[in-house]
Design a protein around this motif. Structure first.
Motif, mmCIF file in Angstrom:
data_model
loop_
_atom_site.group_PDB
_atom_site.id
_atom_site.type_symbol
_atom_site.label_atom_id
_atom_site.label_comp_id
_atom_site.label_asym_id
_atom_site.label_seq_id
_atom_site.Cartn_x
_atom_site.Cartn_y
_atom_site.Cartn_z
ATOM 1 N N HIS A 153 9.125 3.265 0.512
ATOM 2 C CA HIS A 153 8.432 2.210 -0.238
ATOM 3 C C HIS A 153 7.892 1.134 0.699
ATOM 4 N N ARG A 154 7.218 1.534 1.739
ATOM 5 C CA ARG A 154 6.763 0.594 2.773
ATOM 6 C C ARG A 154 5.865 -0.509 2.201
ATOM 7 N N LYS A 155 4.895 -0.166 1.377
ATOM 8 C CA LYS A 155 3.958 -1.180 0.850
ATOM 9 C C LYS A 155 4.681 -2.207 0.004
ATOM 10 N N GLU A 156 5.607 -1.755 -0.824
ATOM 11 C CA GLU A 156 6.374 -2.689 -1.648
ATOM 12 C C GLU A 156 7.257 -3.584 -0.778
ATOM 13 N N GLU A 195 6.636 -4.521 2.299
ATOM 14 C CA GLU A 195 5.750 -5.492 2.948
ATOM 15 C C GLU A 195 5.367 -6.623 2.001
ATOM 16 N N GLN A 196 5.161 -6.298 0.713
ATOM 17 C CA GLN A 196 4.765 -7.313 -0.263
ATOM 18 C C GLN A 196 5.914 -8.254 -0.622
ATOM 19 N N LEU A 252 2.007 -3.160 11.314
ATOM 20 C CA LEU A 252 1.577 -1.807 10.966
ATOM 21 C C LEU A 252 2.068 -0.764 11.954
#
Length: 172
Positions: free
Chosen positions: A25-28, A30-31, A39
């Motif tokens: 869940h990398r994007k979550e 980061e958010q 990156l």
């Protein structure tokens, strides 16, 4: 959770939740995280290690966090700038192998020195580690300078690989 603090850095063990989030869940992550994840982090070596690390953490207790992946955070900027990988728990002789990676944008020798030196000090004080071993290739001039600055001794050359070690005198 353990924190190792220096003048500019905070080193913390990578928790199971963070490790799983990096993989799944990398994007979550980061958010939601107050810490910025570059990156190009983690390095390919650590990316390959993460599934094994997650598996080990799921089987072990919380103390296992200390014997794996550590995050190097530049705390003024709230940004991960690298990692230290402790390759297993210290063996019965008090020997442990480390590797490190610092983001190219922050990879001045003083940052790497500050992080690795603080980590080795913590290991020798809290974990009764007597010897730390690190490796680099003969072409990694920056790592060679760092290991010399840390007081490490090149104990072995195996082809293109140099093996460095440091023993804490006060623990012998």
């Amino acid at each position: 959770m353990i924190e190792i603090l220096t003048n500019r850095l905070m080193l913390i063990p990578c928790s199971l939740d963070i490790a799983k989030s990096l993989v799944f869940h990398r994007k979550e992550l980061e958010q939601r995280s107050p810490i910025e994840f570059p990156l190009n982090w983690p390095s390919p070596y650590v990316k390959g290690f993460l599934p094994y690390y997650i598996e080990c953490l799921e089987k072990e207790d919380e103390e296992s966090y200390e014997c794996g992946l550590w995050l190097i955070i530049k705390f003024e900027e709230k940004k991960i700038i690298g990692d230290i990988l402790m390759q297993g728990k210290p063996n019965k002789e008090g020997i442990v192998e480390l590797s490190y990676h610092v983001d190219e944008l922050f990879n001045d020798e003083s940052i790497a020195y500050e992080a690795v030196d603080a980590f080795i000090d913590w290991l020798t004080y809290h974990k009764s580690v007597k010897k730390v071993i690190m490796e680099c290739s003969i072409a990694q001039n920056q790592a060679i300078r760092l290991y010399n600055r840390l007081g490490m001794i090149c104990s072995k050359k195996d082809g293109e690989i140099l093996v460095w070690e440091i023993q804490k005198k006060d623990l012998q």
